[in-house]
Design a protein around this motif. Sequence first.
Motif, PDB file in Angstrom:
ATOM      1  N   CYS A  58       0.825  -1.205   0.000  1.00 14.67           N
ATOM      2  CA  CYS A  58       0.000   0.000   0.000  1.00 14.67           C
ATOM      3  C   CYS A  58       0.862   1.259   0.000  1.00 14.67           C
ATOM      4  CB  CYS A  58      -0.952  -0.007   1.189  1.00 14.67           C
ATOM      5  SG  CYS A  58      -0.158  -0.145   2.771  1.00 14.67           S
ATOM      6  N   THR A  59       0.244   2.368  -0.337  1.00  8.13           N
ATOM      7  CA  THR A  59       0.938   3.645  -0.332  1.00  8.13           C
ATOM      8  C   THR A  59       0.862   4.280   1.047  1.00  8.13           C
ATOM      9  OG1 THR A  59      -1.026   4.926  -0.903  1.00  8.13           O
ATOM     10  CG2 THR A  59       0.248   3.999  -2.745  1.00  8.13           C
ATOM     11  N   ARG A  60       1.644   5.338   1.257  1.00  7.30           N
ATOM     12  CA  ARG A  60       1.595   6.051   2.535  1.00  7.30           C
ATOM     13  C   ARG A  60       0.213   6.668   2.763  1.00  7.30           C
ATOM     14  NH1 ARG A  60       6.451   7.501   0.342  1.00  7.30           N
ATOM     15  NH2 ARG A  60       8.257   6.583   1.350  1.00  7.30           N
ATOM     16  N   ILE A  61      -0.402   7.166   1.706  1.00  2.00           N
ATOM     17  CA  ILE A  61      -1.741   7.752   1.855  1.00  2.00           C
ATOM     18  C   ILE A  61      -2.756   6.675   2.248  1.00  2.00           C
ATOM     19  CG2 ILE A  61      -2.600   7.672  -0.521  1.00  2.00           C
ATOM     20  CD1 ILE A  61      -2.861  10.768   1.634  1.00  2.00           C
ATOM     21  N   ASP A  62      -2.571   5.435   1.760  1.00  2.00           N
ATOM     22  CA  ASP A  62      -3.425   4.315   2.181  1.00  2.00           C
ATOM     23  C   ASP A  62      -3.257   4.052   3.677  1.00  2.00           C
ATOM     24  OD1 ASP A  62      -4.331   3.852  -0.438  1.00  2.00           O
ATOM     25  OD2 ASP A  62      -2.769   2.341  -0.830  1.00  2.00           O
ATOM     26  N   VAL A  63      -2.001   4.071   4.127  1.00  2.00           N
ATOM     27  CA  VAL A  63      -1.718   3.873   5.554  1.00  2.00           C
ATOM     28  C   VAL A  63      -2.408   4.958   6.367  1.00  2.00           C
ATOM     29  CG1 VAL A  63       0.105   3.875   7.311  1.00  2.00           C
ATOM     30  CG2 VAL A  63       0.476   2.674   5.143  1.00  2.00           C
ATOM     31  N   LEU A  64      -2.239   6.196   5.955  1.00  2.00           N
ATOM     32  CA  LEU A  64      -2.848   7.323   6.663  1.00  2.00           C
ATOM     33  C   LEU A  64      -4.365   7.209   6.719  1.00  2.00           C
ATOM     34  CD1 LEU A  64      -2.556  10.176   7.947  1.00  2.00           C
ATOM     35  CD2 LEU A  64      -2.766  11.076   5.626  1.00  2.00           C
ATOM     36  N   GLU A  65      -4.990   7.006   5.574  1.00  2.00           N
ATOM     37  CA  GLU A  65      -6.450   6.953   5.529  1.00  2.00           C
ATOM     38  C   GLU A  65      -7.016   5.777   6.320  1.00  2.00           C
ATOM     39  OE1 GLU A  65      -7.351   7.061   1.358  1.00  2.00           O
ATOM     40  OE2 GLU A  65      -7.069   9.232   1.252  1.00  2.00           O
ATOM     41  N   THR A  66      -6.350   4.633   6.231  1.00  2.00           N
ATOM     42  CA  THR A  66      -6.839   3.455   6.959  1.00  2.00           C
ATOM     43  C   THR A  66      -6.712   3.634   8.466  1.00  2.00           C
ATOM     44  OG1 THR A  66      -6.269   2.023   5.102  1.00  2.00           O
ATOM     45  CG2 THR A  66      -6.570   0.965   7.251  1.00  2.00           C
ATOM     46  N   LEU A  67      -5.546   4.060   8.926  1.00  2.00           N
ATOM     47  CA  LEU A  67      -5.333   4.175  10.368  1.00  2.00           C
ATOM     48  C   LEU A  67      -6.117   5.339  10.962  1.00  2.00           C
ATOM     49  CD1 LEU A  67      -1.554   3.270  10.632  1.00  2.00           C
ATOM     50  CD2 LEU A  67      -3.561   1.785  10.813  1.00  2.00           C
ATOM     51  N   ARG A  90       1.177  16.562   1.227  1.00  2.00           N
ATOM     52  CA  ARG A  90      -0.105  15.891   0.983  1.00  2.00           C
ATOM     53  C   ARG A  90      -0.537  15.092   2.207  1.00  2.00           C
ATOM     54  NH1 ARG A  90       0.680  12.222  -3.463  1.00  2.00           N
ATOM     55  NH2 ARG A  90       0.155  10.438  -2.215  1.00  2.00           N
ATOM     56  N   LEU A  91       0.412  14.409   2.848  1.00  2.00           N
ATOM     57  CA  LEU A  91       0.085  13.619   4.040  1.00  2.00           C
ATOM     58  C   LEU A  91      -0.389  14.517   5.182  1.00  2.00           C
ATOM     59  CD1 LEU A  91       3.042  11.082   3.891  1.00  2.00           C
ATOM     60  CD2 LEU A  91       0.609  10.515   3.640  1.00  2.00           C
ATOM     61  N   VAL A  92       0.301  15.625   5.397  1.00  2.00           N
ATOM     62  CA  VAL A  92      -0.079  16.532   6.482  1.00  2.00           C
ATOM     63  C   VAL A  92      -1.450  17.151   6.205  1.00  2.00           C
ATOM     64  CG1 VAL A  92       0.513  18.709   7.626  1.00  2.00           C
ATOM     65  CG2 VAL A  92       2.272  16.971   7.261  1.00  2.00           C
TER      66      VAL A  92
END
Length: 107
Positions: A58-67, A90-92
């Motif tokens: 998964c991508t970092r954005i996937d990690v962020l959105e899921t968690l 983008r993550l922030v």
Amino acid sequence: MPLFKLLLVADRTSPDQGFEWSEERFDVSRVTSLVHAVQILQTEEVDGILAIGGLADCTRIDVLETLRGVSPDLPLVFHDPELTALEAGRLVRNGAHHCFGMGDSEE
């Protein structure tokens, strides 16, 4: 007794990037998959999440959105020398507490 419960999300090949965990201050649970991270968040009290490197599936954005979907108020910090300023921004903007990339100090 540790003061903070930290969920460390990193694939098997990601080193801990030189972090030293004080057993007196941190109780670290290391997971290597997003599914396992979600299980920990659903069953345990966690004070924060540190995502080191990336996960293969998964991508970092996937990690962020899921968690953040499981624990929206929990601080989530990304640390990866390959993280670009564009991706960090983008993550922030999407809810990451902070992002560290190459050249950032731990202070």
